[in-house]
Design an enzyme around this catalytic site. Structure first.
Site, PDB file in Angstrom:
ATOM      1  N   ASP A   6     -78.966  -4.669 -26.820  1.00  0.00           N
ATOM      2  CA  ASP A   6     -78.390  -5.933 -26.364  1.00  0.00           C
ATOM      3  C   ASP A   6     -77.388  -6.557 -27.332  1.00  0.00           C
ATOM      4  O   ASP A   6     -76.708  -7.516 -26.990  1.00  0.00           O
ATOM      5  CB  ASP A   6     -79.492  -6.933 -26.025  1.00  0.00           C
ATOM      6  CG  ASP A   6     -80.449  -7.201 -27.180  1.00  0.00           C
ATOM      7  OD1 ASP A   6     -80.101  -6.949 -28.350  1.00  0.00           O
ATOM      8  OD2 ASP A   6     -81.573  -7.659 -26.897  1.00  0.00           O
ATOM      9  N   HIS A  23     -80.270   3.019 -30.805  1.00  0.00           N
ATOM     10  CA  HIS A  23     -79.992   3.375 -29.415  1.00  0.00           C
ATOM     11  C   HIS A  23     -78.638   2.865 -28.941  1.00  0.00           C
ATOM     12  O   HIS A  23     -78.341   2.888 -27.754  1.00  0.00           O
ATOM     13  CB  HIS A  23     -81.099   2.857 -28.494  1.00  0.00           C
ATOM     14  CG  HIS A  23     -82.394   3.577 -28.681  1.00  0.00           C
ATOM     15  ND1 HIS A  23     -83.550   3.187 -28.073  1.00  0.00           N
ATOM     16  CD2 HIS A  23     -82.713   4.669 -29.414  1.00  0.00           C
ATOM     17  CE1 HIS A  23     -84.537   4.002 -28.423  1.00  0.00           C
ATOM     18  NE2 HIS A  23     -84.042   4.909 -29.239  1.00  0.00           N
ATOM     19  N   CYS A  31     -63.738   5.279 -29.738  1.00  0.00           N
ATOM     20  CA  CYS A  31     -62.742   6.253 -29.312  1.00  0.00           C
ATOM     21  C   CYS A  31     -63.269   7.662 -29.563  1.00  0.00           C
ATOM     22  O   CYS A  31     -63.727   7.973 -30.660  1.00  0.00           O
ATOM     23  CB  CYS A  31     -61.430   6.039 -30.065  1.00  0.00           C
ATOM     24  SG  CYS A  31     -60.176   7.254 -29.596  1.00  0.00           S
ATOM     25  N   CYS A  34     -60.175   9.287 -32.219  1.00  0.00           N
ATOM     26  CA  CYS A  34     -59.973   8.842 -33.601  1.00  0.00           C
ATOM     27  C   CYS A  34     -61.178   8.119 -34.182  1.00  0.00           C
ATOM     28  O   CYS A  34     -61.224   7.853 -35.386  1.00  0.00           O
ATOM     29  CB  CYS A  34     -58.730   7.963 -33.714  1.00  0.00           C
ATOM     30  SG  CYS A  34     -58.892   6.299 -33.017  1.00  0.00           S
ATOM     31  N   CYS A  59     -58.112   3.906 -26.014  1.00  0.00           N
ATOM     32  CA  CYS A  59     -57.976   3.400 -27.378  1.00  0.00           C
ATOM     33  C   CYS A  59     -56.584   2.815 -27.584  1.00  0.00           C
ATOM     34  O   CYS A  59     -55.580   3.431 -27.233  1.00  0.00           O
ATOM     35  CB  CYS A  59     -58.222   4.533 -28.368  1.00  0.00           C
ATOM     36  SG  CYS A  59     -58.046   4.086 -30.099  1.00  0.00           S
ATOM     37  N   CYS A  62     -54.768   5.214 -30.509  1.00  0.00           N
ATOM     38  CA  CYS A  62     -54.297   6.583 -30.283  1.00  0.00           C
ATOM     39  C   CYS A  62     -54.220   6.991 -28.816  1.00  0.00           C
ATOM     40  O   CYS A  62     -53.750   8.077 -28.501  1.00  0.00           O
ATOM     41  CB  CYS A  62     -55.174   7.570 -31.046  1.00  0.00           C
ATOM     42  SG  CYS A  62     -56.790   7.871 -30.292  1.00  0.00           S
TER      43      CYS A  62
END
Length: 91
Positions: A6, A23, A31, A34, A59, A62
């Protein structure tokens, strides 16, 4: 160490370097090219299947595909590679 996804630990002010979210975090996407990390103010998970992690966004650095970092039941570090580092930090 947290197994919650959360994001409340980060939102409460605990610095990221002091926290291992084993988790993942529902507000973070990464990304796949990168490795740039984006912390969002909205839930990033858009996938509906267990092994899908792409969020549909790209992203800004990149142009690579962004992925959530949530470890679903049945997922391993192969499905969410950045979680291996989280587990190592918690060790």
């Amino acid at each position: 160490i947290s197994t919650n996804v959360d994001g409340f630990h980060l939102k409460s002010g605990i610095p990221h370097e002091m926290l291992s979210e084993l988790h993942g975090n529902s507000f973070i996407e990464e990304c796949s090219s990168c490795g740039k990390v984006y912390e969002r103010d909205f839930l990033v998970r858009t996938a509906t299947r267990l092994f899908e992690h792409d969020t549909g966004r790209l992203c800004e650095a990149c142009g690579g595909k962004l992925r959530d970092n949530i470890v679903n039941f049945g997922n391993t570090v192969e499905h969410v590679p950045s979680m291996e580092a989280e587990h190592d930090r918690a060790g």
